[in-house]
Motif scaffolding. Structure first.
Motif, PDB file in Angstrom:
ATOM      1  N   VAL A  81       0.831  -1.203   0.000  1.00 49.93           N
ATOM      2  CA  VAL A  81       0.000   0.000   0.000  1.00 49.93           C
ATOM      3  C   VAL A  81       0.869   1.258   0.000  1.00 49.93           C
ATOM      4  CG1 VAL A  81      -1.703   1.314   1.329  1.00 49.93           C
ATOM      5  CG2 VAL A  81      -1.933  -1.167   1.111  1.00 49.93           C
ATOM      6  N   VAL A  82       1.929   1.254   0.790  1.00 50.12           N
ATOM      7  CA  VAL A  82       2.819   2.419   0.856  1.00 50.12           C
ATOM      8  C   VAL A  82       3.494   2.656  -0.490  1.00 50.12           C
ATOM      9  CG1 VAL A  82       4.909   3.358   1.911  1.00 50.12           C
ATOM     10  CG2 VAL A  82       3.191   2.237   3.342  1.00 50.12           C
ATOM     11  N   ALA A  83       3.989   1.595  -1.118  1.00 50.03           N
ATOM     12  CA  ALA A  83       4.652   1.742  -2.417  1.00 50.03           C
ATOM     13  C   ALA A  83       3.686   2.308  -3.455  1.00 50.03           C
ATOM     14  CB  ALA A  83       5.203   0.393  -2.881  1.00 50.03           C
ATOM     15  N   LEU A  84       2.441   1.849  -3.437  1.00 53.42           N
ATOM     16  CA  LEU A  84       1.454   2.331  -4.408  1.00 53.42           C
ATOM     17  C   LEU A  84       1.091   3.781  -4.146  1.00 53.42           C
ATOM     18  CD1 LEU A  84      -0.884  -0.803  -4.668  1.00 53.42           C
ATOM     19  CD2 LEU A  84       1.035  -0.169  -6.130  1.00 53.42           C
ATOM     20  N   ARG A  85       1.057   4.178  -2.880  1.00 51.88           N
ATOM     21  CA  ARG A  85       0.790   5.587  -2.571  1.00 51.88           C
ATOM     22  C   ARG A  85       1.932   6.475  -3.077  1.00 51.88           C
ATOM     23  NH1 ARG A  85      -3.649   6.002   0.198  1.00 51.88           N
ATOM     24  NH2 ARG A  85      -4.239   4.427   1.729  1.00 51.88           N
ATOM     25  N   ILE A  86       3.156   6.009  -2.914  1.00 50.08           N
ATOM     26  CA  ILE A  86       4.301   6.797  -3.367  1.00 50.08           C
ATOM     27  C   ILE A  86       4.227   7.033  -4.870  1.00 50.08           C
ATOM     28  CG2 ILE A  86       6.813   6.703  -3.697  1.00 50.08           C
ATOM     29  CD1 ILE A  86       6.989   5.415  -0.923  1.00 50.08           C
ATOM     30  N   PHE A  87       3.705   6.051  -5.617  1.00 52.05           N
ATOM     31  CA  PHE A  87       3.543   6.241  -7.060  1.00 52.05           C
ATOM     32  C   PHE A  87       2.641   7.437  -7.351  1.00 52.05           C
ATOM     33  CE2 PHE A  87       1.412   5.475 -11.137  1.00 52.05           C
ATOM     34  CZ  PHE A  87       2.511   5.244 -11.963  1.00 52.05           C
ATOM     35  N   SER A  88       1.624   7.663  -6.528  1.00 49.39           N
ATOM     36  CA  SER A  88       0.733   8.812  -6.722  1.00 49.39           C
ATOM     37  C   SER A  88       1.419  10.123  -6.386  1.00 49.39           C
ATOM     38  CB  SER A  88      -0.532   8.653  -5.866  1.00 49.39           C
ATOM     39  OG  SER A  88      -1.301   7.558  -6.300  1.00 49.39           O
ATOM     40  N   ALA A  89       2.403  10.080  -5.484  1.00 43.98           N
ATOM     41  CA  ALA A  89       3.128  11.303  -5.136  1.00 43.98           C
ATOM     42  C   ALA A  89       4.095  11.710  -6.241  1.00 43.98           C
ATOM     43  CB  ALA A  89       3.895  11.105  -3.824  1.00 43.98           C
ATOM     44  N   LEU A  90       4.593  10.744  -7.009  1.00 46.89           N
ATOM     45  CA  LEU A  90       5.603  11.052  -8.020  1.00 46.89           C
ATOM     46  C   LEU A  90       5.117  12.052  -9.076  1.00 46.89           C
ATOM     47  CD1 LEU A  90       7.233   7.515  -8.512  1.00 46.89           C
ATOM     48  CD2 LEU A  90       8.030   9.426  -7.095  1.00 46.89           C
ATOM     49  N   PRO A  91       3.895  11.943  -9.609  1.00 53.20           N
ATOM     50  CA  PRO A  91       3.450  12.962 -10.573  1.00 53.20           C
ATOM     51  C   PRO A  91       3.347  14.366  -9.973  1.00 53.20           C
ATOM     52  CG  PRO A  91       2.107  10.978 -10.779  1.00 53.20           C
ATOM     53  CD  PRO A  91       2.932  10.822  -9.537  1.00 53.20           C
ATOM     54  N   VAL A  92       2.948  14.464  -8.705  1.00 59.38           N
ATOM     55  CA  VAL A  92       2.885  15.790  -8.075  1.00 59.38           C
ATOM     56  C   VAL A  92       4.293  16.353  -7.927  1.00 59.38           C
ATOM     57  CG1 VAL A  92       2.078  17.115  -6.089  1.00 59.38           C
ATOM     58  CG2 VAL A  92       0.782  15.116  -6.854  1.00 59.38           C
ATOM     59  N   ILE A  93       5.237  15.486  -7.574  1.00 56.79           N
ATOM     60  CA  ILE A  93       6.640  15.905  -7.540  1.00 56.79           C
ATOM     61  C   ILE A  93       7.087  16.311  -8.942  1.00 56.79           C
ATOM     62  CG2 ILE A  93       9.001  15.078  -7.140  1.00 56.79           C
ATOM     63  CD1 ILE A  93       7.830  13.328  -4.880  1.00 56.79           C
ATOM     64  N   GLY A  94       6.608  15.582  -9.960  1.00 57.90           N
ATOM     65  CA  GLY A  94       6.905  15.948 -11.346  1.00 57.90           C
ATOM     66  C   GLY A  94       6.343  17.306 -11.721  1.00 57.90           C
ATOM     67  N   VAL A  95       5.146  17.620 -11.228  1.00 56.54           N
ATOM     68  CA  VAL A  95       4.549  18.939 -11.472  1.00 56.54           C
ATOM     69  C   VAL A  95       5.421  20.030 -10.858  1.00 56.54           C
ATOM     70  CG1 VAL A  95       2.589  20.422 -10.893  1.00 56.54           C
ATOM     71  CG2 VAL A  95       2.183  18.105 -11.730  1.00 56.54           C
ATOM     72  N   MET A  96       5.906  19.787  -9.641  1.00 59.09           N
ATOM     73  CA  MET A  96       6.809  20.766  -9.015  1.00 59.09           C
ATOM     74  C   MET A  96       8.098  20.919  -9.810  1.00 59.09           C
ATOM     75  SD  MET A  96       6.499  20.300  -4.898  1.00 59.09           S
ATOM     76  CE  MET A  96       7.191  18.649  -4.895  1.00 59.09           C
ATOM     77  N   LEU A  97       8.621  19.808 -10.314  1.00 60.29           N
ATOM     78  CA  LEU A  97       9.843  19.864 -11.116  1.00 60.29           C
ATOM     79  C   LEU A  97       9.609  20.663 -12.394  1.00 60.29           C
ATOM     80  CD1 LEU A  97      12.762  18.899 -11.123  1.00 60.29           C
ATOM     81  CD2 LEU A  97      12.022  16.857 -12.375  1.00 60.29           C
ATOM     82  N   LEU A  98       8.412  20.541 -12.971  1.00 59.27           N
ATOM     83  CA  LEU A  98       8.064  21.379 -14.120  1.00 59.27           C
ATOM     84  C   LEU A  98       8.127  22.861 -13.743  1.00 59.27           C
ATOM     85  CD1 LEU A  98       5.004  19.675 -15.887  1.00 59.27           C
ATOM     86  CD2 LEU A  98       7.285  20.059 -16.828  1.00 59.27           C
ATOM     87  N   GLY A  99       7.674  23.166 -12.528  1.00 59.64           N
ATOM     88  CA  GLY A  99       7.745  24.550 -12.073  1.00 59.64           C
ATOM     89  C   GLY A  99       9.173  25.064 -12.017  1.00 59.64           C
ATOM     90  N   CYS A 100      10.096  24.200 -11.574  1.00 57.44           N
ATOM     91  CA  CYS A 100      11.509  24.599 -11.458  1.00 57.44           C
ATOM     92  C   CYS A 100      12.203  24.680 -12.809  1.00 57.44           C
ATOM     93  CB  CYS A 100      12.259  23.586 -10.585  1.00 57.44           C
ATOM     94  SG  CYS A 100      11.707  23.516  -8.884  1.00 57.44           S
TER      95      CYS A 100
END
Length: 517
Positions: A81-100
């Motif tokens: 469950v934790v690993a699958l949740r982290i997968f959902s966090a990765l696109p949001v981190i990707g959105v932040m990286l787009l900002g940078c």
């Protein structure tokens, strides 16, 4: 030159500092193991084969790309469950990286900074980054589609048009509201080309055709999914008060909105703050238009922000209008795939005013304090809710483990209950029955994912199972189910021999009656 370099370094440190803070924030929400119905559906699905995954998603109401990528991810990082949740966090981190990176390069340091702060503070980002669903991935792809639409319009380079097409396809294969958002991005792109760059309409149409061809393999499943929505979709018709909730949602605590019985008066202070935020943003819009009127570059940014807002509003208005006039198909979380457009539009306007003016500093400070208030409330509420859900889920599973044996089966009466989604994951070797009240051909296919056997009468349960376990939401009384027909039917075949209240849920143990007496 040195001053420019110093300014650039200052923003680089600030942006990447925020990036790491935001990444830590979003990942910190992923280390809990309880889950709700839709998440359980995802967990169960990605533990199956690719062939089975495609079969089930073809009968679901969402496209398959998220499930495919998540399935590939599990080969490397597991399916906890934790690993699958982290997968959902990765696109949001990707959105932040787009900002940078991309957003900073296209729209400047101030836009990138504003965008990062908004993404980090908006409560919905926390929700999308922690739920085992496709919303964060859809948001990333829709935002990339919009960014490369802007870049393609500026350059009409083949590489930019290809990226625009690919990211648009990725969005369309992730969520249907992402598809609708991309449709309006294409539509507005076409309008702008006709107005300002008519000579470029041929390559635009060519790549649009490529997009359609790329989506054809999934279109064969669309009629069946539309029929499913028309026949049996679970969404209720929108109410007038839902329009207020729609406005609130981008700043919202998702769990508050799920409690539909909660009076709107409960959110009075939140609505007041939202109204203040709206007034402050109107001031920002007016100021930005005045300050950028003579600046060609800034004026182009403002026009793009307007198009982002328009794509966002057209997508929402289409879904809400269809829900009113035809079939309800909209719930607030379906807004997530297009929220990146909304947030980038706000960031562009904020970056376009003069930050050195005292009144502008005050306005921006108040706006970000309001968002920070919503963010803190959501984070603290989410933390408490996660603890509650983990505690309840643990107690339910413990109750069942103490009583389950080879003569015990699980029984459900609600196709969308917590139990039918979660319990089979903990007891995969047990028999699971779901009592359905109509033919519901699509639900029967849907239930295949949970390995639940549809029955039309409790008497259809295999008689070799002498005991049954049931988990359901708490009753108003001590009856077995709120549906009277079920209550009458179940006591015909079973006796209740044990019952336990577990903080909002009831767990029953039933024993088969000896009907031969």
């Amino acid at each position: 030159m040195n001053m420019a370099n110093d300014e650039n370094k200052k923003y680089s440190i600030l942006l990447y500092g925020l990036f790491f803070i935001g990444s830590f924030l979003f990942l910190s929400l992923d280390f809990y193991k309880a889950f709700w119905y839709d998440e359980a559906y995802t967990i169960n699905l990605v533990r199956q084969s690719f062939g089975y995954l495609w079969h089930v998603t073809a009968n679901d109401v969402h496209p398959p790309l998220y499930y495919i990528l998540l399935k590939l991810y599990t080969y490397f990082f597991g399916d906890s469950v934790v690993a699958l949740r982290i997968f959902s966090a990765l696109p949001v981190i990707g959105v932040m990286l787009l900002g940078c990176t991309r957003i900073r390069k296209m729209f400047g340091d101030k836009t990138a900074l504003s965008f990062l702060v908004i993404i980090i503070l908006m409560p919905v980002s926390q929700y999308a980054a922690s739920e085992i669903r496709m919303y964060s991935l859809a948001m990333l792809f829709v935002l990339l589609s919009a960014l490369y639409a802007y870049k393609s319009y500026s350059t009409f380079r083949r590489s930019d048009l290809i990226k625009f097409t690919l990211f648009s396809l990725a969005a369309a294969y992730t969520h249907y509201y992402a598809l609708l958002g991309v449709f309006y991005i294409y539509f507005l792109f076409l309008i702008v080309i006709i107005i300002a760059k008519r000579s470029k309409i041929t390559p635009f149409i060519g790549y649009s055709v490529l997009f359609v061809i790329g989506y054809l393999p999934w279109l064969i499943n669309l009629p069946g999914q539309v029929s499913q929505v028309q026949d049996e979709y679970w969404i209720d018709a929108p109410r007038l008060k839902d329009f207020i909730i729609y406005l609130y949602y981008p700043f919202a605590r998702e769990l508050d909105l799920m409690a539909t019985a909660t009076p709107l008066a409960h959110f009075a202070f939140s609505f007041f703050l939202l109204a203040v935020f709206g007034i402050l943003f109107i001031y920002v819009v007016v100021s930005a238009r005045k300050e950028t009127f003579a600046d060609t570059y800034s004026n182009a940014k403002i026009k793009y922000a307007n198009l982002l807002f328009l794509a966002f509003l057209l997508t929402l208005s289409t879904a809400i209008t269809y829900s009113f006039l035809s079939k309800p198909v909209f719930v607030t979380r379906y807004m997530n795939p297009i929220l990146g457009l909304f947030y980038l539009g706000i960031a562009i306007y904020i970056s376009s005013i003069d930050w050195k003016k005292t009144q502008n500093k005050i306005v921006l400070l108040l706006m970000f304090l309001i968002i920070a208030y919503f963010s803190f409330n959501h984070y603290s509420l989410q933390y408490r809710t996660n603890q509650y859900n983990e505690r309840v889920q643990s107690k339910i599973i413990e109750f069942a483990k103490e009583r389950v044996d080879d003569k015990t089966a699980f029984l459900y009466s609600d196709t969308r209950s917590f139990s039918i989604a979660a319990i089979p994951l903990f007891f995969p070797d047990s028999k699971h029955y779901i009592r359905i009240r109509a033919t519901q051909k699509y639900y029967k296919k849907y239930l295949e994912n949970f390995k639940a056997i549809p029955i039309f009468d409790f008497g259809d349960v295999d008689t070799t199972y002498t005991k049954m376990l049931v988990v359901k939401n708490i009753d108003n009384d001590d009856s077995f189910m709120k549906v009277s027909a079920d209550s009458i039917e179940v006591i015909k075949y079973f006796d209740i021999i044990d019952r336990q209240d577990i903080e909002g849920h009831v767990v029953y143990q039933l024993r088969r009656k000896n009907l031969n007496k």
